[in-house]
Every structure is written in structure tokens, then in C-alpha cells.
Write a protein that holds these residues in place. Structure first.
Motif, PDB file in Angstrom:
ATOM      1  N   ALA A 154       0.831  -1.203   0.000  1.00 17.35           N
ATOM      2  CA  ALA A 154       0.000   0.000   0.000  1.00 17.35           C
ATOM      3  C   ALA A 154       0.865   1.252   0.000  1.00 17.35           C
ATOM      4  CB  ALA A 154      -0.932  -0.002   1.211  1.00 17.35           C
ATOM      5  N   GLY A 155       1.997   1.187   0.693  1.00 17.31           N
ATOM      6  CA  GLY A 155       2.934   2.294   0.672  1.00 17.31           C
ATOM      7  C   GLY A 155       3.514   2.522  -0.718  1.00 17.31           C
ATOM      8  N   LEU A 156       3.810   1.442  -1.429  1.00 18.47           N
ATOM      9  CA  LEU A 156       4.308   1.560  -2.796  1.00 18.47           C
ATOM     10  C   LEU A 156       3.252   2.201  -3.688  1.00 18.47           C
ATOM     11  CD1 LEU A 156       6.632   0.915  -4.763  1.00 18.47           C
ATOM     12  CD2 LEU A 156       5.586  -1.337  -5.120  1.00 18.47           C
ATOM     13  N   VAL A 157       2.008   1.827  -3.493  1.00 19.20           N
ATOM     14  CA  VAL A 157       0.909   2.460  -4.234  1.00 19.20           C
ATOM     15  C   VAL A 157       0.924   3.965  -4.009  1.00 19.20           C
ATOM     16  CG1 VAL A 157      -1.603   2.715  -4.379  1.00 19.20           C
ATOM     17  CG2 VAL A 157      -0.585   0.428  -4.308  1.00 19.20           C
ATOM     18  N   SER A 158       1.032   4.363  -2.757  1.00 20.35           N
ATOM     19  CA  SER A 158       1.001   5.797  -2.449  1.00 20.35           C
ATOM     20  C   SER A 158       2.172   6.526  -3.098  1.00 20.35           C
ATOM     21  CB  SER A 158       0.999   6.021  -0.937  1.00 20.35           C
ATOM     22  OG  SER A 158       2.273   5.805  -0.367  1.00 20.35           O
ATOM     23  N   GLN A 159       3.336   5.889  -3.146  1.00 22.30           N
ATOM     24  CA  GLN A 159       4.496   6.497  -3.784  1.00 22.30           C
ATOM     25  C   GLN A 159       4.268   6.688  -5.280  1.00 22.30           C
ATOM     26  OE1 GLN A 159       5.965   7.572  -0.954  1.00 22.30           O
ATOM     27  NE2 GLN A 159       7.993   6.975  -1.663  1.00 22.30           N
ATOM     28  N   PHE A 160       3.684   5.674  -5.923  1.00 25.03           N
ATOM     29  CA  PHE A 160       3.433   5.764  -7.357  1.00 25.03           C
ATOM     30  C   PHE A 160       2.271   6.714  -7.674  1.00 25.03           C
ATOM     31  CE2 PHE A 160       5.540   1.430  -8.305  1.00 25.03           C
ATOM     32  CZ  PHE A 160       6.748   2.061  -8.552  1.00 25.03           C
ATOM     33  N   GLU A 161       1.334   6.829  -6.759  1.00 22.52           N
ATOM     34  CA  GLU A 161       0.273   7.814  -6.966  1.00 22.52           C
ATOM     35  C   GLU A 161       0.847   9.223  -7.009  1.00 22.52           C
ATOM     36  OE1 GLU A 161      -3.657   5.611  -5.036  1.00 22.52           O
ATOM     37  OE2 GLU A 161      -2.385   6.881  -3.762  1.00 22.52           O
ATOM     38  N   ARG A 162       1.747   9.496  -6.076  1.00 25.94           N
ATOM     39  CA  ARG A 162       2.387  10.816  -6.063  1.00 25.94           C
ATOM     40  C   ARG A 162       3.252  11.016  -7.296  1.00 25.94           C
ATOM     41  NH1 ARG A 162       4.291  10.132   0.236  1.00 25.94           N
ATOM     42  NH2 ARG A 162       2.197  10.116   1.141  1.00 25.94           N
ATOM     43  N   ALA A 163       3.981   9.978  -7.681  1.00 27.53           N
ATOM     44  CA  ALA A 163       4.816  10.075  -8.878  1.00 27.53           C
ATOM     45  C   ALA A 163       3.957  10.301 -10.117  1.00 27.53           C
ATOM     46  CB  ALA A 163       5.652   8.801  -9.044  1.00 27.53           C
ATOM     47  N   GLY A 164       2.831   9.606 -10.190  1.00 24.35           N
ATOM     48  CA  GLY A 164       1.940   9.763 -11.325  1.00 24.35           C
ATOM     49  C   GLY A 164       1.376  11.169 -11.433  1.00 24.35           C
ATOM     50  N   GLU A 165       1.074  11.754 -10.289  1.00 22.18           N
ATOM     51  CA  GLU A 165       0.578  13.131 -10.295  1.00 22.18           C
ATOM     52  C   GLU A 165       1.643  14.092 -10.824  1.00 22.18           C
ATOM     53  OE1 GLU A 165      -0.636  13.953  -6.329  1.00 22.18           O
ATOM     54  OE2 GLU A 165      -2.355  12.584  -6.387  1.00 22.18           O
ATOM     55  N   ARG A 166       2.883  13.873 -10.402  1.00 19.46           N
ATOM     56  CA  ARG A 166       3.968  14.734 -10.877  1.00 19.46           C
ATOM     57  C   ARG A 166       4.204  14.542 -12.372  1.00 19.46           C
ATOM     58  NH1 ARG A 166       6.260  12.992  -5.895  1.00 19.46           N
ATOM     59  NH2 ARG A 166       7.549  11.452  -6.985  1.00 19.46           N
ATOM     60  N   ILE A 167       4.241  13.283 -12.806  1.00 15.90           N
ATOM     61  CA  ILE A 167       4.475  12.993 -14.223  1.00 15.90           C
ATOM     62  C   ILE A 167       3.332  13.541 -15.066  1.00 15.90           C
ATOM     63  CG2 ILE A 167       4.581  11.120 -15.930  1.00 15.90           C
ATOM     64  CD1 ILE A 167       7.188  11.485 -14.448  1.00 15.90           C
ATOM     65  N   GLY A 168       2.116  13.432 -14.546  1.00 18.34           N
ATOM     66  CA  GLY A 168       0.953  13.897 -15.294  1.00 18.34           C
ATOM     67  C   GLY A 168       0.958  15.389 -15.561  1.00 18.34           C
ATOM     68  N   LYS A 169       1.652  16.131 -14.722  1.00 17.83           N
ATOM     69  CA  LYS A 169       1.727  17.587 -14.881  1.00 17.83           C
ATOM     70  C   LYS A 169       2.961  18.018 -15.662  1.00 17.83           C
ATOM     71  CE  LYS A 169      -0.574  18.327 -10.424  1.00 17.83           C
ATOM     72  NZ  LYS A 169      -0.382  18.808  -9.025  1.00 17.83           N
ATOM     73  N   ALA A 170       3.858  17.074 -15.935  1.00 17.59           N
ATOM     74  CA  ALA A 170       5.139  17.408 -16.550  1.00 17.59           C
ATOM     75  C   ALA A 170       5.085  17.322 -18.066  1.00 17.59           C
ATOM     76  CB  ALA A 170       6.233  16.468 -16.028  1.00 17.59           C
ATOM     77  N   GLN A 171       5.908  18.121 -18.693  1.00 14.82           N
ATOM     78  CA  GLN A 171       6.135  18.005 -20.128  1.00 14.82           C
ATOM     79  C   GLN A 171       7.222  16.964 -20.321  1.00 14.82           C
ATOM     80  OE1 GLN A 171       4.342  19.736 -22.378  1.00 14.82           O
ATOM     81  NE2 GLN A 171       5.326  18.692 -24.105  1.00 14.82           N
ATOM     82  N   ILE A 172       6.889  15.852 -20.943  1.00 17.72           N
ATOM     83  CA  ILE A 172       7.836  14.752 -21.060  1.00 17.72           C
ATOM     84  C   ILE A 172       8.809  15.025 -22.213  1.00 17.72           C
ATOM     85  CG2 ILE A 172       8.116  12.263 -21.310  1.00 17.72           C
ATOM     86  CD1 ILE A 172       6.530  13.107 -18.845  1.00 17.72           C
ATOM     87  N   PRO A 173      10.099  15.167 -21.915  1.00 20.29           N
ATOM     88  CA  PRO A 173      11.067  15.444 -22.981  1.00 20.29           C
ATOM     89  C   PRO A 173      11.427  14.184 -23.767  1.00 20.29           C
ATOM     90  CG  PRO A 173      12.198  15.283 -20.884  1.00 20.29           C
ATOM     91  CD  PRO A 173      10.742  15.133 -20.586  1.00 20.29           C
ATOM     92  N   GLY A 174      11.948  14.378 -24.968  1.00 19.35           N
ATOM     93  CA  GLY A 174      12.397  13.256 -25.776  1.00 19.35           C
ATOM     94  C   GLY A 174      11.882  13.349 -27.199  1.00 19.35           C
ATOM     95  N   ASP A 175      12.727  12.971 -28.161  1.00 20.53           N
ATOM     96  CA  ASP A 175      12.340  13.024 -29.569  1.00 20.53           C
ATOM     97  C   ASP A 175      11.627  11.761 -30.021  1.00 20.53           C
ATOM     98  OD1 ASP A 175      13.500  15.550 -29.874  1.00 20.53           O
ATOM     99  OD2 ASP A 175      15.485  14.675 -30.276  1.00 20.53           O
ATOM    100  N   THR A 176      11.759  10.688 -29.247  1.00 21.51           N
ATOM    101  CA  THR A 176      11.121   9.420 -29.612  1.00 21.51           C
ATOM    102  C   THR A 176      10.306   8.897 -28.435  1.00 21.51           C
ATOM    103  OG1 THR A 176      12.945   8.034 -28.808  1.00 21.51           O
ATOM    104  CG2 THR A 176      13.113   8.875 -31.073  1.00 21.51           C
ATOM    105  N   SER A 177       9.451   7.950 -28.742  1.00 20.07           N
ATOM    106  CA  SER A 177       8.648   7.328 -27.680  1.00 20.07           C
ATOM    107  C   SER A 177       9.548   6.658 -26.654  1.00 20.07           C
ATOM    108  CB  SER A 177       7.688   6.295 -28.289  1.00 20.07           C
ATOM    109  OG  SER A 177       6.740   6.920 -29.126  1.00 20.07           O
TER     110      SER A 177
END
Length: 208
Positions: free
Chosen positions: A79-102
Motif C-alpha cells: 500500500a505504501g508503494l501504491v502511495s508512492q506511485f500515486e504521487r509520482a503519477g501526479e507529478r508525471i501527469g503535470k510534466a512536459q515529457i522530454p524526448g524526440d522518440t517514444s
């Protein structure tokens, strides 16, 4: 209350309400307090520091209440791992993902998550160890971990609704990632080796 880790203790706890059934603010706050206490203990002392009585004391809940929410330390840590990934997902969801390829964009997400986990080695070892040995009582949390990773990977690739093949690919990458986290926490692979192995897997599986 039966001693920690006994079948009787686990049997009592298997009646714990799923997270979606915690419909009062008090229940949700209590659950969050328990998970935060678990993470704090694991961050300082690793897997062995997460004892049910210690978590209950730190979270300021009765031991019986703790067992109603979570059947074991393994369940707590997943459950703690879930909470960590939830927070990470929120941060990633707001970020502009860099990179020229998938592949580059996906590696950015993997690298960000890996680096965050590696900054707290004792906590990461505890959560990964629990995830690898989780049983059916933590099935909902294990599934949630997979879905959170899938969502982050899909966001990196700009995919709103992954098809079955894409989901299968995401699962393979998540499996490679988790296996390499295990290698890292057991000192069988360095951070550089983990990054290299992930890059190879992503290059093989992700094509523009």
C-alpha cells in the motif's frame, strides 16, 4: 489481538475494507496516517523496522484497528508503494515529457521513478521486498501498482487509451523494471546497470 504474523491475525485482517469502501473522511485520514507511519519507519529502518505494533503506535491507532485495515506488514508496504506511485503519477501527469522518440520519453519516466526510489534505499528495499512476496490479501494494491505504472507509461507515449498489445508491452517493461529494482536493492546491480538494462528493454519493445 493475535501475535503479528500468525494465521489468526491474518484471518482477522482479511475482512479489511477495500480502499474504495472507506467513504468517510475519518476512515480515509486514518488509512493515510497508517501508510505514512509505515513509510516513515521503513525509510529509517527498512523492512524489519515495519512492525505492526510500531506502525499502530506511530499512526496513533489501536492495533486492532490497524489489522482491520491491513492484514500484515507486506500489505502495508505494498500500500505504501501504491502511495508512492500515486504521487509520482501526479507529478508525471503535470510534466512536459522530454524526448524526440517514444523510447526516450518512456525512459525519462522510468529514470525519474528509479532515481526517486534510489534516494531512499531502505524504503525501496522494504517496498520491493513486500511487492515480490505479496499474497492474495494485497491483490488490489498489486493491481493498483500495475495500473499506475501503465498510466505513467501511456502518458509518456501520449496514449489516452492503450490497446491490448500496448498494455502487454507496458506490463513487460514493468516486469523488467521490477526485476532490476530487486537486483539493485540486493546489490547485484548498480544504478548504472539498472539504467542500461531498462534502456535496452525499452529500445527493443518501444518503436515509433
Amino acid at each position: 489481538m493475535p501475535p503479528e504474523g500468525t494465521p489468526a491475525a491474518t484471518a482477522t485482517a482479511t475482512a479489511a475494507p477495500p480502499r474504495e469502501d472507506l467513504d468517510t473522511a475519518g476512515q480515509r485520514e486514518r488509512r493515510k496516517r497508517i501508510i505514512d507511519a509505515t513509510l516513515a519507519l521503513a525509510r529509517k529502518g527498512g523492512y524489519d523496522a515495519v512492525q505492526m505494533r510500531a506502525v499502530a503506535k506511530k499512526a496513533d491507532v489501536a492495533l486492532g484497528t490497524l489489522y482491520r485495515y491491513f492484514p500484515s506488514k507486506v500489505h502495508l508496504l505494498v500500500a505504501g508503494l501504491v502511495s508512492q506511485f500515486e504521487r509520482a503519477g501526479e507529478r508525471i501527469g503535470k510534466a512536459q515529457i522530454p524526448g524526440d522518440t517514444s523510447a526516450e520519453r518512456l525512459m525519462f519516466v522510468l529514470d525519474r521513478n528509479t532515481e526517486a526510489l534510489q534516494r531512499a534505499p531502505l524504503l525501496t528495499e522494504a517496498m520491493v521486498r513486500a511487492f515480490m512476496f505479496a499474497d492474495a490479501t494485497a491483490a488490489a494494491e498489486v493491481e493498483r501498482v500495475g495500473r499506475l505504472l501503465e498510466d505513467m507509461f501511456a502518458h509518456a507515449l501520449g496514449v489516452e487509451d492503450p490497446d491490448d498489445r500496448q498494455r502487454d508491452t507496458f506490463h513487460l517493461i514493468a516486469d523488467v523494471w521490477m526485476a532490476n529494482l530487486v537486483a539493485w536493492v540486493t546489490h547485484r546491480a548498480s544504478a548504472t546497470e539498472v539504467q542500461k538494462r531498462l534502456s535496452v528493454a525499452v529500445d527493443l519493445l518501444i518503436k515509433d
